[in-house]
Write an enzyme that holds these catalytic residues in place. Structure first.
Site, PDB file in Angstrom:
ATOM      1  N   GLY A 169       0.817  -1.196   0.000  1.00 33.61           N
ATOM      2  CA  GLY A 169       0.000   0.000   0.000  1.00 33.61           C
ATOM      3  C   GLY A 169       0.854   1.250   0.000  1.00 33.61           C
ATOM      4  N   HIS A 170       0.185   2.394   0.119  1.00 30.83           N
ATOM      5  CA  HIS A 170       0.883   3.678   0.141  1.00 30.83           C
ATOM      6  C   HIS A 170       0.558   4.367   1.450  1.00 30.83           C
ATOM      7  CE1 HIS A 170       2.277   7.688  -0.865  1.00 30.83           C
ATOM      8  NE2 HIS A 170       2.795   7.222  -1.991  1.00 30.83           N
ATOM      9  N   PRO A 171       1.569   4.874   2.156  1.00 31.33           N
ATOM     10  CA  PRO A 171       1.292   5.453   3.472  1.00 31.33           C
ATOM     11  C   PRO A 171       0.480   6.732   3.445  1.00 31.33           C
ATOM     12  CG  PRO A 171       3.583   5.813   2.847  1.00 31.33           C
ATOM     13  CD  PRO A 171       3.003   4.862   1.839  1.00 31.33           C
ATOM     14  N   SER A 172       0.416   7.413   2.282  1.00 28.44           N
ATOM     15  CA  SER A 172      -0.261   8.711   2.239  1.00 28.44           C
ATOM     16  C   SER A 172      -1.432   8.774   1.276  1.00 28.44           C
ATOM     17  CB  SER A 172       0.756   9.807   1.860  1.00 28.44           C
ATOM     18  OG  SER A 172       1.795   9.861   2.793  1.00 28.44           O
TER      19      SER A 172
ATOM     20  N   ARG B  97      -8.631   4.392   6.531  1.00 32.82           N
ATOM     21  CA  ARG B  97      -8.049   3.451   5.568  1.00 32.82           C
ATOM     22  C   ARG B  97      -8.666   2.055   5.678  1.00 32.82           C
ATOM     23  NH1 ARG B  97      -3.290   3.516   2.819  1.00 32.82           N
ATOM     24  NH2 ARG B  97      -2.445   5.192   4.107  1.00 32.82           N
TER      25      ARG B  97
END
Length: 387
Positions: A220-223, A277
């Site tokens: 995934g992407h943290p932001s 999220r």
């Protein structure tokens, strides 16, 4: 252009292979008998050659000479004197002791472009440390932000080596252009730590301004959310990347069949989706998990959403896009013909230089003959143990 490279492992061989493909003559200086230690990392290529060496060393000439033997060093000096570029990534201090560091070389040959590639560079407490890719990934902080929330991980390829090799090739090309305009050579130095820390610049800036590191998020992407791999009803893994709120609205109205999510303050903005999220990903996972892969990808295409299948390496070898664009070539090697990828950049009117992966010392006598050594001189070098 002639490039003489005292190279081993990955970083500098990565740089010089690209110079060779652009048309430079790259002469790889190796130790007689053993050569670049990357030759024996494994025997993945038909039980003969390492995968690393096969990948990094096509289109080069192997010059195997013991430069600690006076006659071997004299031959080497002739080679260096006629070079346009000399580069090295030897162990810390080794090049300077041999007079082969960039500053010493340019002092002797002012038009030369000379490059020192090291782990940490000169100055500072780490100057003398040996440096390998995984260690630099750790020191740079890359390992700490890679992996899942529970477990950190290194990158799945030699990221610090490739980053520094890329900068080395850029620096050499820029220095050659500068020399064409000014007539001046250049002594250049770059480090693996600097290169991979720059490549990890997002995390550096995030930590600088928030006081905390980006969270490890697996694939995934943290932001950004949703930016994650989801399992389809067929069991395939598809990574879906929603880059902005307009794309989220299209995804909600299209594939998800939930148009109200485009306006819901809990999901309408990326900040809200990142804050929520778990719920965001659960909504997408529920829909994707009930549909066959073909319907998922068709729905994403219709909504204009970026996605990619999470391929195994076996899938990459038969990737339809690589095949359609004829990205595979056959290259000869000491292990026989091997399939490799074409150069990333090619000039439309000039074919790239693609030649075999060299055997250890394959071109030694040829190069020595070019430097003026006759049969008697070659025999003396052999008697000296230089070749």
């Amino acid at each position: 252009m002639t490039v003489v490279s005292f190279e081993h492992a990955v970083a500098l061989p990565f740089a010089t292979r690209h110079l060779a493909e652009f048309g430079a003559r790259v002469i790889k200086v190796e130790r007689p008998g053993t050569g670049d230690f990357a030759r024996s990392y494994d025997e993945a290529v038909r039980g003969v050659l390492s995968a690393h060496f096969s990948w990094l060393n096509r289109s080069k000439e192997s010059f195997a000479v013991d430069i600690k033997v006076p006659s071997g060093r004299a031959a080497l000096e002739k080679l260096v004197a006629g070079a346009d570029v000399v580069a090295q990534n030897l162990a810390p201090g080794a090049a300077a002791r041999l007079g082969l560091d960039a500053e010493s070389l340019v002092a002797r040959y002012p038009r030369l472009v000379a490059v020192d590639l090291s782990g940490y560079g000169l100055g500072g407490p780490y100057t003398g440390r040996r440096a390998y890719d995984m260690l630099i990934q750790a020191e740079s902080g890359l390992v700490s932000v890679t992996g899942t929330p529970e477990h950190m991980a290194k990158a799945g390829f030699a990221a610090a080596d490739v980053a520094s090799g890329t900068y080395a090739a850029q620096a050499i090309l820029a220095a050659l252009l500068r020399r064409e305009r000014t007539g001046e050579g250049a002594a250049l130095s770059l480090t693996m730590l600097d290169a991979i820390t720059e490549w990890n610049g997002y995390a550096v800036q995030f930590a600088e301004h928030t006081g905390r590191a980006p969270a490890r998020a697996g694939v995934g992407h943290p932001s950004i959310a949703p930016y994650e791999a989801f399992t389809t009803g067929d069991g395939d893994s598809v990574l879906i990347g929603v880059q902005n709120d307009r794309e989220w609205a299209r995804l909600a109205r299209g594939l998800l069949g939930r148009p109200e999510l485009a306006e819901d303050p809990e999901f309408a903005t990326n900040r809200a989706r990142v804050r929520n999220r778990g719920r965001t990903d659960a909504i997408v996972a529920d829909v994707v998990g009930r549909l066959p892969t073909t319907e998922v990808t068709a729905g994403l295409d219709a909504a204009g959403i970026a996605y990619g299948r999470v391929n195994e390496m076996a899938d990459v070898l038969v990737h339809p896009q690589l095949a359609a664009r004829e990205r595979w070539i056959e290259v000869d090697s000491p292990a026989g013909p091997v399939r490799q990828l074409r150069p990333v950049v090619e000039f439309p009117d000039t074919p790239p230089r693609i030649e075999p992966v060299p055997a250890l010392g394959e071109h030694t006598e040829k190069i020595l003959t070019e430097l003026g050594h006759d049969a008697a001189a070659l025999a003396q070098l052999r008697a000296d143990g230089a070749i």
